[in-house]
Write an enzyme that holds these catalytic residues in place. Structure first.
Site, short mmCIF file in Angstrom:
data_model
loop_
_atom_site.label_atom_id
_atom_site.label_comp_id
_atom_site.label_asym_id
_atom_site.label_seq_id
_atom_site.Cartn_x
_atom_site.Cartn_y
_atom_site.Cartn_z
CG HIS A 79 2.43 1.00 -7.14
ND1 HIS A 79 1.89 2.19 -6.71
CD2 HIS A 79 3.78 1.11 -6.95
CE1 HIS A 79 2.85 3.00 -6.30
NE2 HIS A 79 4.00 2.36 -6.44
CB SER A 80 2.15 1.01 -3.17
OG SER A 80 2.39 1.58 -1.90
CG MET A 81 -2.61 -0.83 0.60
SD MET A 81 -3.78 0.36 1.29
CE MET A 81 -4.93 0.53 -0.09
#
Length: 300
Positions: free
Chosen positions: A101-103
């Protein structure tokens, strides 16, 4: 899904906290959270996933129950690839499915470039906002946003902020748009009780200004253009990140989808944390992707 076990592993800079679910004899799946989160943010999604897989999540360095990187020079976003490599080496996985998720997605994409053929499938949960930070190309802006900000605030990073439980919940609800129940779950691994109704957040405050690599978009395209089957879940409400990099990021994702047969983008209603707030909106397509076998080739 019940937790199988929790443990820590040794890395050169300290401990990495690990947690697992599912069937230890099943196909391995590595779960990697985003910046200032922890493994706890995958719990709602795990409740909907089949328990035939072996899911392992780690708290990235400076997050949750993992030790931070050493003090001194600014940690960068690429340093987290080393944490993934340490976890995979400990698990002795020759190949695995990656969920980020995300980074965390960013770390997976770079890991896949550095260690090709180790990731059999990739599931990227709203990576767009994180990838925009790869698009800060103006040297003065880059230096001011990351390095200057880091050293200007160097002494503040060691200072801990203390919250009452209610104040912490209100801050999380306001910043992330969570319900009270979600606000209790999301930071659960990041909150350390230090007194009666007194808590401090364990995450490393240096996470606020992690320098990203700043190469041209064509470089990232070549780096990420691999035959690894990839499912990208894009939140309809594009939130956060580096605003001036949004167009280049969306083009990068579009180019990868256009070029690779095995790169699929599915847009779902919701915000950046939709995997935590409403995983039911994409669970069917995710499970189908997990169970599918792919023959990868370029569309060109």
């Amino acid at each position: 899904m019940k937790v199988l076990r929790e443990w820590t592993i040794d890395a050169p800079w300290g401990k990495i906290a690990m947690i697992s679910w599912g069937n230890e004899a099943g196909s391995p799946v590595l779960l990697v959270h985003g910046r200032q989160d922890s493994a706890a943010t995958f719990e709602p999604l795990l409740q909907l996933l089949p328990d035939t897989y072996h899911y392992v999540a780690l708290d990235l360095p400076g997050h949750g129950r993992s030790d931070p990187f050493p003090t001194g020079l600014a940690p960068t976003r690429l340093h987290f690839v080393g944490a993934l490599q340490a976890a995979v080496r400990h698990l002795r996985w020759k190949q695995f499915i990656f969920v980020g998720h995300s980074m965390g997605c960013e770390g997976g994409l770079f890991f896949n470039a550095v260690y090709p053929h180790r990731i059999s499938k990739m599931i990227l949960l709203d990576p767009g906002p994180a990838l925009t930070r790869l698009q800060v190309h103006d040297p003065p802006e880059y230096f001011a946003s990351f390095h200057q900000k880091y050293y200007d605030n160097y002494d503040k990073f060691a200072q801990k902020r203390i919250y009452s439980q209610q104040r912490a919940l209100e801050a999380v609800m306001k910043a992330r748009g969570f319900t009270e129940a979600q606000a209790r779950r999301a930071p659960s691994r990041n909150m350390v009780q230090v007194g009666e109704d007194l808590y401090e957040l364990s995450w490393d405050r240096r996470l606020l200004c992690l320098p990203p690599p700043n190469y041209p978009p064509s470089y990232y395209y070549q780096l990420f253009c691999t035959p690894t089957p990839t499912l990208l879940i894009a939140a309809k409400q594009f939130q956060g990140g580096y605003t001036n990099g949004a167009k280049k990021t969306l083009k990068l994702i579009s180019d990868l989808e256009r070029t690779l047969d095995s790169f699929t983008v599915v847009t779902v209603e919701g915000g950046h944390d939709v995997h935590f707030t409403n995983p039911e909106r994409f669970i069917k397509v995710l499970c189908e992707f997990l169970d599918n076998k792919f023959e990868c080739q370029s569309k060109l």
